[in-house]
Design an enzyme around this catalytic site. Sequence first.
Site, PDB file in Angstrom:
ATOM      1  N   ASP A   1       0.855  -1.183   0.000  1.00 49.93           N
ATOM      2  CA  ASP A   1       0.000   0.000   0.000  1.00 49.93           C
ATOM      3  C   ASP A   1       0.891   1.234   0.000  1.00 49.93           C
ATOM      4  O   ASP A   1       2.079   1.157   0.341  1.00 49.93           O
ATOM      5  CB  ASP A   1      -0.904   0.002   1.247  1.00 49.93           C
ATOM      6  CG  ASP A   1      -2.243   0.685   0.994  1.00 49.93           C
ATOM      7  OD1 ASP A   1      -2.228   1.884   0.661  1.00 49.93           O
ATOM      8  OD2 ASP A   1      -3.289   0.029   1.125  1.00 49.93           O
TER       9      ASP A   1
ATOM     10  N   TYR B   1     -13.105   5.368 -14.817  1.00 47.24           N
ATOM     11  CA  TYR B   1     -13.222   4.236 -13.889  1.00 47.24           C
ATOM     12  C   TYR B   1     -13.808   3.030 -14.610  1.00 47.24           C
ATOM     13  O   TYR B   1     -13.308   1.905 -14.481  1.00 47.24           O
ATOM     14  CB  TYR B   1     -14.089   4.634 -12.695  1.00 47.24           C
ATOM     15  CG  TYR B   1     -14.143   3.588 -11.599  1.00 47.24           C
ATOM     16  CD1 TYR B   1     -13.130   3.513 -10.648  1.00 47.24           C
ATOM     17  CD2 TYR B   1     -15.193   2.679 -11.517  1.00 47.24           C
ATOM     18  CE1 TYR B   1     -13.155   2.560  -9.642  1.00 47.24           C
ATOM     19  CE2 TYR B   1     -15.236   1.724 -10.517  1.00 47.24           C
ATOM     20  CZ  TYR B   1     -14.217   1.674  -9.580  1.00 47.24           C
ATOM     21  OH  TYR B   1     -14.252   0.720  -8.585  1.00 47.24           O
TER      22      TYR B   1
END
Length: 240
Positions: free
Chosen positions: A28, A147
């Site tokens: 991350d 997206y």
Amino acid sequence: MITGGATGIGKATAQLFVQNGAKVVIADVSNQAENTIKELLNIGGEAIFVKTDVSKETDIKNLIEETVDHFGKLDNMVPIAGIGHPGTLIHEVTLDHWQQMLDINLTGVFLSNKYAITQMQNQGTGGTIVNVSSIMGDVGKTNQFSYNAAKAGVANLTRSLGVTYANQGIRVNAICPGFVDTPILSIADEEKRSLLISAHPIGRLGRAEEIARTILFLASEDLSFMVEANLIVDGGYTAQ
């Protein structure tokens, strides 16, 4: 290995995998991952954090190397890292915005799959990959061009990889969630949130742990005959 494992679906997936005996690597960009690692260790899990920008090839290479150095091999890859946006008209979409959405939501998945599969081939022991697409890769949604395009790319990337590497014992599938109550939805105001809830026949948003259970199922030997599937988990959204 779980990218985007610090919060939301990624964190829930990490917790569930640990509870089922897996050793977990969280990748991350957020330092919140350090707190997630502490939580995993507190419940008796084995887990490490490798700070990773999934859109950068050098970061993904390093992620694989650190995983193998620490745990010896890679059995399962779950690329969850992604970003959303509140919606933009096409004539207002900048090239920088478009590129950022593709870099993280599609290229990041491509790189994760590329280097995970390379490692699994080198091991000669097979493995599983569960990509995270979206129902937005299957249906259109107003003003979500970048997206939608990225998630549709993940869905078809999964199909192609699934049929290419199945005969090497590497199973590649994807999960396509509906709208899930995670930090990525913090961009939605209350009115939009209510509209999203009403769009699901089940009458609510999904929960991160529900998606995590499906990811674990796809990664398990219970589904050893399933490859290149894009499994929809959406509370009925796309059936309407």
